[in-house]
Design an enzyme around this catalytic site. Structure first.
Site, PDB file in Angstrom:
ATOM      1  N   TYR A 293       0.885  -1.251  -0.067  1.00  0.00           N
ATOM      2  CA  TYR A 293       0.023  -0.254  -0.006  1.00  0.00           C
ATOM      3  C   TYR A 293       0.774   1.140   0.011  1.00  0.00           C
ATOM      4  O   TYR A 293       1.437   1.694   0.772  1.00  0.00           O
ATOM      5  CB  TYR A 293      -0.762   0.194   1.013  1.00  0.00           C
ATOM      6  CG  TYR A 293      -2.101   1.159   1.238  1.00  0.00           C
ATOM      7  CD1 TYR A 293      -2.201   1.906   0.265  1.00  0.00           C
ATOM      8  CD2 TYR A 293      -2.957   0.990   2.551  1.00  0.00           C
ATOM      9  CE1 TYR A 293      -3.224   2.808   0.210  1.00  0.00           C
ATOM     10  CE2 TYR A 293      -3.967   1.990   2.518  1.00  0.00           C
ATOM     11  CZ  TYR A 293      -3.996   2.831   1.599  1.00  0.00           C
ATOM     12  OH  TYR A 293      -5.151   3.897   1.752  1.00  0.00           O
TER      13      TYR A 293
ATOM     14  N   LYS B  69      -0.500  -1.191  -4.719  1.00  0.00           N
ATOM     15  CA  LYS B  69      -1.556  -0.389  -4.667  1.00  0.00           C
ATOM     16  C   LYS B  69      -1.091   1.143  -4.797  1.00  0.00           C
ATOM     17  O   LYS B  69      -0.316   1.832  -4.009  1.00  0.00           O
ATOM     18  CB  LYS B  69      -2.329  -0.044  -3.547  1.00  0.00           C
ATOM     19  CG  LYS B  69      -3.701   0.430  -3.253  1.00  0.00           C
ATOM     20  CD  LYS B  69      -4.505   0.348  -2.172  1.00  0.00           C
ATOM     21  CE  LYS B  69      -5.662   1.002  -2.127  1.00  0.00           C
ATOM     22  NZ  LYS B  69      -5.506   2.676  -1.553  1.00  0.00           N
TER      23      LYS B  69
END
Length: 297
Positions: free
Chosen positions: A131, A159
């Site tokens: 992330y 991501k």
């Protein structure tokens, strides 16, 4: 699991605890809409404000409510020790994957971040999504660091932060990163406003706040992009410009989506933990007008 639409719901709660029925209802709606995965306890899920016990309970509720849809659980925390414990809880609950941001108070070095992911990957039996969210972690990944981390076992997706609104620039961004990561590691776009551009530019998935409350809208954009119908994907995103304006003006997506969920009756008010608050007064009236204008019911 790390392709298509990953929908990130809110975690409805107040100072007394999690509203379990409302949370389960949100997850069930996403499963019924047939999103590709459900991302629980991301930034939209307010993971940083919850205790380990609360996060374990939310995780179990999500897995129980999602049916056959894969559930990805956010496990970010300040200490590697705590991340390992959260990863264990997620795996015990039956999560299909985990999402990890390099949360910190002191600014981290590249080597510290790599070691953090390395330790977690060694303990996992489920795949991990990196992330990359500098807006909240205040850590900026280099492409080279992404390439190093992507070689670790269990890493299956990254991501990435919002790409440029310029399609050519977005394509170059995705191309640069793609060249450094293994073929089996997908790239997912975050940032609803530029999600269509990111998908058209070559991202494999959309990690979506919009999808957590309005899955049909997000799925329509995602499926158009997956089919190569770039014009439709961009048109559908452009039609949501009144919503994107709210995102830009009021500190991003969380407060706007949380306010919409209250207005629509999907969650009770308040549904954010103090000091966070949903939008009130004249601003709330603007949100109501956008809901009506875009037929978000």
């Amino acid at each position: 699991m790390f392709t298509g639409l990953s929908a990130f719901p809110l975690t409805p709660m107040n100072e007394q605890g999690i509203r379990e029925g409302e949370f389960s209802g949100l997850v069930e709606r996403l499963a019924k809409a047939q999103v590709d995965s459900i991302g629980v306890l991301g930034s939209t899920g307010s993971y940083a404000y919850l205790s380990r016990e609360e996060r374990a309970r939310v995780t179990q509720l999500a897995v129980d409510s999602a049916g056959d849809v894969p559930v990805i659980i956010g496990i970010g925390a300040l200490r590697t020790r705590d991340v390992l414990a959260l990863a264990e809880d997620a795996q015990k609950a039956g999560a299909s994957g985990v999402l990890l941001a390099p949360v910190s108070y002191q600014k981290l070095t590249d080597d510290e971040v790599f070691s953090h992911y390395e330790a977690v990957c060694c303990s996992l039996s489920v795949p991990l999504c990196v992330y990359d969210n500098p807006g909240t972690t205040h850590f900026e990944f280099s492409d080279e660091l992404h390439g190093r981390i992507a070689q670790l076992p269990q890493v299956r997706s990254i991501k990435i932060p919002p790409v440029s609104t310029d399609l050519n620039a977005a394509r170059e961004r995705v191309k640069r990163l793609r060249a450094l990561v293994p073929e089996d590691v997908t790239l997912g776009i975050s940032g609803d406003v530029v999600a269509a551009t990111g998908l058209i530019a070559g991202c494999d998935s959309w990690y979506s706040v919009l999808g957590g409350l309005f899955p049909e809208k997000a799925l329509a954009i995602t499926r158009a992009a997956q089919a190569g119908d770039n014009q439709t994907a961009q048109r559908l995103s452009s039609e949501l410009e009144p919503l994107w304006v709210l995102y830009r003006e009021y500190g991003g997506s969380l407060r706007v989506i949380a306010t919409m969920a209250e207005i629509l009756g999907n969650v009770s008010s308040p549904n954010l933990l103090l000091p966070l608050k949903t939008l009130q007064g004249d601003v709330r009236k603007r949100v109501e007008q956008v809901i009506e204008q875009l037929k978000l019911v």
